[in-house]
Design a protein around this motif. Structure first.
Motif, PDB file in Angstrom:
ATOM      1  N   HIS A 129      -8.368   7.178  -2.083  1.00 41.14           N
ATOM      2  CA  HIS A 129      -7.610   6.284  -1.203  1.00 41.14           C
ATOM      3  C   HIS A 129      -8.515   5.206  -0.614  1.00 41.14           C
ATOM      4  O   HIS A 129      -8.121   4.035  -0.535  1.00 41.14           O
ATOM      5  CB  HIS A 129      -6.964   7.085  -0.071  1.00 41.14           C
ATOM      6  N   VAL A 130      -9.707   5.584  -0.203  1.00 38.83           N
ATOM      7  CA  VAL A 130     -10.629   4.609   0.379  1.00 38.83           C
ATOM      8  C   VAL A 130     -11.028   3.573  -0.666  1.00 38.83           C
ATOM      9  O   VAL A 130     -11.089   2.367  -0.374  1.00 38.83           O
ATOM     10  CB  VAL A 130     -11.863   5.318   0.963  1.00 38.83           C
ATOM     11  N   THR A 131     -11.288   4.026  -1.880  1.00 41.14           N
ATOM     12  CA  THR A 131     -11.622   3.086  -2.962  1.00 41.14           C
ATOM     13  C   THR A 131     -10.490   2.098  -3.191  1.00 41.14           C
ATOM     14  O   THR A 131     -10.726   0.884  -3.335  1.00 41.14           O
ATOM     15  CB  THR A 131     -11.914   3.859  -4.260  1.00 41.14           C
ATOM     16  N   ASN A 132      -9.257   2.588  -3.204  1.00 35.48           N
ATOM     17  CA  ASN A 132      -8.107   1.707  -3.409  1.00 35.48           C
ATOM     18  C   ASN A 132      -7.951   0.718  -2.258  1.00 35.48           C
ATOM     19  O   ASN A 132      -7.621  -0.458  -2.472  1.00 35.48           O
ATOM     20  CB  ASN A 132      -6.837   2.537  -3.574  1.00 35.48           C
ATOM     21  N   LEU A 133      -8.169   1.180  -1.028  1.00 29.71           N
ATOM     22  CA  LEU A 133      -8.068   0.290   0.129  1.00 29.71           C
ATOM     23  C   LEU A 133      -9.139  -0.796   0.081  1.00 29.71           C
ATOM     24  O   LEU A 133      -8.870  -1.958   0.422  1.00 29.71           O
ATOM     25  CB  LEU A 133      -8.181   1.096   1.422  1.00 29.71           C
ATOM     26  N   ARG A 134     -10.333  -0.425  -0.334  1.00 35.13           N
ATOM     27  CA  ARG A 134     -11.388  -1.429  -0.429  1.00 35.13           C
ATOM     28  C   ARG A 134     -11.024  -2.523  -1.430  1.00 35.13           C
ATOM     29  O   ARG A 134     -11.315  -3.696  -1.200  1.00 35.13           O
ATOM     30  CB  ARG A 134     -12.704  -0.753  -0.830  1.00 35.13           C
ATOM     31  N   ARG A 135     -10.384  -2.134  -2.518  1.00 35.47           N
ATOM     32  CA  ARG A 135      -9.967  -3.137  -3.513  1.00 35.47           C
ATOM     33  C   ARG A 135      -8.969  -4.128  -2.907  1.00 35.47           C
ATOM     34  O   ARG A 135      -8.898  -5.284  -3.329  1.00 35.47           O
ATOM     35  CB  ARG A 135      -9.328  -2.446  -4.717  1.00 35.47           C
ATOM     36  N   LYS A 136      -8.207  -3.652  -1.931  1.00 34.09           N
ATOM     37  CA  LYS A 136      -7.131  -4.472  -1.378  1.00 34.09           C
ATOM     38  C   LYS A 136      -7.559  -5.333  -0.197  1.00 34.09           C
ATOM     39  O   LYS A 136      -6.913  -6.344   0.090  1.00 34.09           O
ATOM     40  CB  LYS A 136      -5.967  -3.570  -0.965  1.00 34.09           C
ATOM     41  N   ILE A 137      -8.630  -4.948   0.495  1.00 32.77           N
ATOM     42  CA  ILE A 137      -8.985  -5.688   1.709  1.00 32.77           C
ATOM     43  C   ILE A 137     -10.362  -6.339   1.671  1.00 32.77           C
ATOM     44  O   ILE A 137     -10.618  -7.259   2.457  1.00 32.77           O
ATOM     45  CB  ILE A 137      -8.898  -4.783   2.963  1.00 32.77           C
ATOM     46  N   GLU A 138     -11.232  -5.882   0.795  1.00 32.28           N
ATOM     47  CA  GLU A 138     -12.593  -6.397   0.784  1.00 32.28           C
ATOM     48  C   GLU A 138     -12.723  -7.588  -0.172  1.00 32.28           C
ATOM     49  O   GLU A 138     -12.093  -7.629  -1.228  1.00 32.28           O
ATOM     50  CB  GLU A 138     -13.581  -5.304   0.348  1.00 32.28           C
ATOM     51  N   TYR A 139     -13.584  -8.547   0.203  1.00 28.79           N
ATOM     52  CA  TYR A 139     -13.915  -9.613  -0.729  1.00 28.79           C
ATOM     53  C   TYR A 139     -14.668  -9.056  -1.926  1.00 28.79           C
ATOM     54  O   TYR A 139     -14.412  -9.418  -3.074  1.00 28.79           O
ATOM     55  CB  TYR A 139     -14.787 -10.670  -0.034  1.00 28.79           C
ATOM     56  N   ARG A 140     -15.630  -8.168  -1.641  1.00 27.96           N
ATOM     57  CA  ARG A 140     -16.407  -7.527  -2.695  1.00 27.96           C
ATOM     58  C   ARG A 140     -16.324  -6.017  -2.477  1.00 27.96           C
ATOM     59  O   ARG A 140     -17.102  -5.455  -1.696  1.00 27.96           O
ATOM     60  CB  ARG A 140     -17.860  -8.001  -2.672  1.00 27.96           C
ATOM     61  N   PRO A 141     -15.388  -5.352  -3.144  1.00 28.07           N
ATOM     62  CA  PRO A 141     -15.165  -3.920  -2.897  1.00 28.07           C
ATOM     63  C   PRO A 141     -16.401  -3.040  -3.071  1.00 28.07           C
ATOM     64  O   PRO A 141     -16.529  -2.023  -2.397  1.00 28.07           O
ATOM     65  CB  PRO A 141     -14.088  -3.562  -3.932  1.00 28.07           C
ATOM     66  N   ILE A 155       0.847  -1.187   0.000  1.00 25.25           N
ATOM     67  CA  ILE A 155       0.000   0.000   0.000  1.00 25.25           C
ATOM     68  C   ILE A 155       0.886   1.241   0.000  1.00 25.25           C
ATOM     69  O   ILE A 155       2.061   1.184   0.335  1.00 25.25           O
ATOM     70  CB  ILE A 155      -0.954   0.036   1.227  1.00 25.25           C
ATOM     71  N   THR A 156       0.298   2.351  -0.379  1.00 29.90           N
ATOM     72  CA  THR A 156       1.030   3.609  -0.363  1.00 29.90           C
ATOM     73  C   THR A 156       1.136   4.123   1.067  1.00 29.90           C
ATOM     74  O   THR A 156       0.433   3.661   1.970  1.00 29.90           O
ATOM     75  CB  THR A 156       0.329   4.663  -1.232  1.00 29.90           C
ATOM     76  N   TYR A 157       1.987   5.124   1.273  1.00 27.62           N
ATOM     77  CA  TYR A 157       2.165   5.630   2.630  1.00 27.62           C
ATOM     78  C   TYR A 157       0.890   6.302   3.141  1.00 27.62           C
ATOM     79  O   TYR A 157       0.526   6.194   4.317  1.00 27.62           O
ATOM     80  CB  TYR A 157       3.370   6.577   2.696  1.00 27.62           C
ATOM     81  N   SER A 158       0.158   6.984   2.261  1.00 26.68           N
ATOM     82  CA  SER A 158      -1.090   7.632   2.686  1.00 26.68           C
ATOM     83  C   SER A 158      -2.131   6.586   3.068  1.00 26.68           C
ATOM     84  O   SER A 158      -2.856   6.749   4.056  1.00 26.68           O
ATOM     85  CB  SER A 158      -1.628   8.541   1.577  1.00 26.68           C
ATOM     86  N   GLU A 159      -2.216   5.508   2.288  1.00 28.36           N
ATOM     87  CA  GLU A 159      -3.142   4.435   2.617  1.00 28.36           C
ATOM     88  C   GLU A 159      -2.783   3.805   3.959  1.00 28.36           C
ATOM     89  O   GLU A 159      -3.668   3.466   4.758  1.00 28.36           O
ATOM     90  CB  GLU A 159      -3.131   3.380   1.510  1.00 28.36           C
ATOM     91  N   TYR A 160      -1.487   3.653   4.213  1.00 34.55           N
ATOM     92  CA  TYR A 160      -1.066   3.085   5.495  1.00 34.55           C
ATOM     93  C   TYR A 160      -1.503   3.971   6.657  1.00 34.55           C
ATOM     94  O   TYR A 160      -2.002   3.488   7.682  1.00 34.55           O
ATOM     95  CB  TYR A 160       0.450   2.887   5.528  1.00 34.55           C
ATOM     96  N   GLU A 161      -1.306   5.280   6.524  1.00 33.72           N
ATOM     97  CA  GLU A 161      -1.667   6.193   7.605  1.00 33.72           C
ATOM     98  C   GLU A 161      -3.171   6.171   7.867  1.00 33.72           C
ATOM     99  O   GLU A 161      -3.611   6.251   9.017  1.00 33.72           O
ATOM    100  CB  GLU A 161      -1.205   7.618   7.268  1.00 33.72           C
TER     101      GLU A 161
END
Length: 230
Positions: free
Chosen positions: A200-212, A157-163
């Motif tokens: 950023h939230v959209t990108n995080l959902r793609r990475k952690i959700e089963y169904r973004p 993940i990017t640094y902003s996504e991590y924060e």
């Protein structure tokens, strides 16, 4: 020592940046085109990028988006464009900060330091992780690597996504406004907008959700912001 990749075609500005940052004990490499900059990502492996958006072979916010797709290293855009719209578009495309030319070298150094305090380029992704935490805990943070662990696998993940995820994980169930997430991701003195947080939230959902598109972990609270459900 941190490594800075300067992507700037103007010889005067590029050399000024290279000399100043070298004196400030950074390891510096300069590229004059987008193509050379992309090649340097793999060979030089920078900790941070200084990116001009007007290069001989490419220009515009699409250039920033391309570099964001290629690296998780923070990107500071340095540009002659001073319009608010240009800054918003660059930040939405993945820039972590934006400096308008001309700028002072001292301000540049302060912004680089601020970004690096919140960010370390992640090492190579391990294939899996051993943890003594409950295996039912699907989403964890690895503070040493500044990475996410999702269902036992490391996720880059990017640094902003991590924060943002750090704020979420430390405060499960709490509703955060977009302004609060902006401050967590970039700091009070950076220029960002609500749209950047939504990206950023959209990108995080793609990475952690089963169904973004049907998120169960990062929930939208309409009219307010977002909350995290472990």
């Amino acid at each position: 020592m941190y490594k800075v990749l300067i992507i700037e075609d103007d010889n005067i500005i590029g050399e000024m940046l290279r000399l100043y940052l070298t004196e400030e004990r950074f390891i510096v490499f300069r590229a004059e085109t987008g193509k050379d900059g992309m090649m340097a990502l793999g060979t030089f492996k920078p900790d941070i990028l200084l990116l001009d958006l007007m290069l001989p072979d490419a220009e515009g916010v699409g250039l920033c988006a391309t570099f964001r797709d290629l690296t998780t290293a923070p990107i500071i855009v340095v540009s002659m464009k001073t319009n608010v719209t240009d800054r918003i578009q660059a930040l939405t495309a993945g820039a972590d900060d934006y400096l308008c030319k001309p700028f002072s070298m001292q301000e540049l150094k302060a912004r680089i330091d601020a970004v690096l305090r919140r960010s370390l380029v992640a090492p190579a992704l391990p294939e899996a992780v051993e943890t003594d935490r409950d295996p039912g805990d699907e989403i964890q943070l690895d503070a040493d690597r500044r990475m996410l662990i999702v269902r036992g696998n490391y996720v880059e993940i990017t640094y902003s996504e991590y924060e943002i995820m750090k704020l979420f994980c430390h405060n499960p169930g709490k509703v955060f406004s977009r302004e609060e997430l902006i401050n967590a991701a970039r700091g009070y003195d950076s220029f960002v907008n609500d749209r950047a947080i939504d990206v950023h939230v959209t990108n995080l959902r793609r990475k952690i959700e089963y169904r973004p598109k049907e998120p169960v972990h990062i929930k939208t609270v309409w009219g307010v912001g977002y909350k995290f459900i472990p």
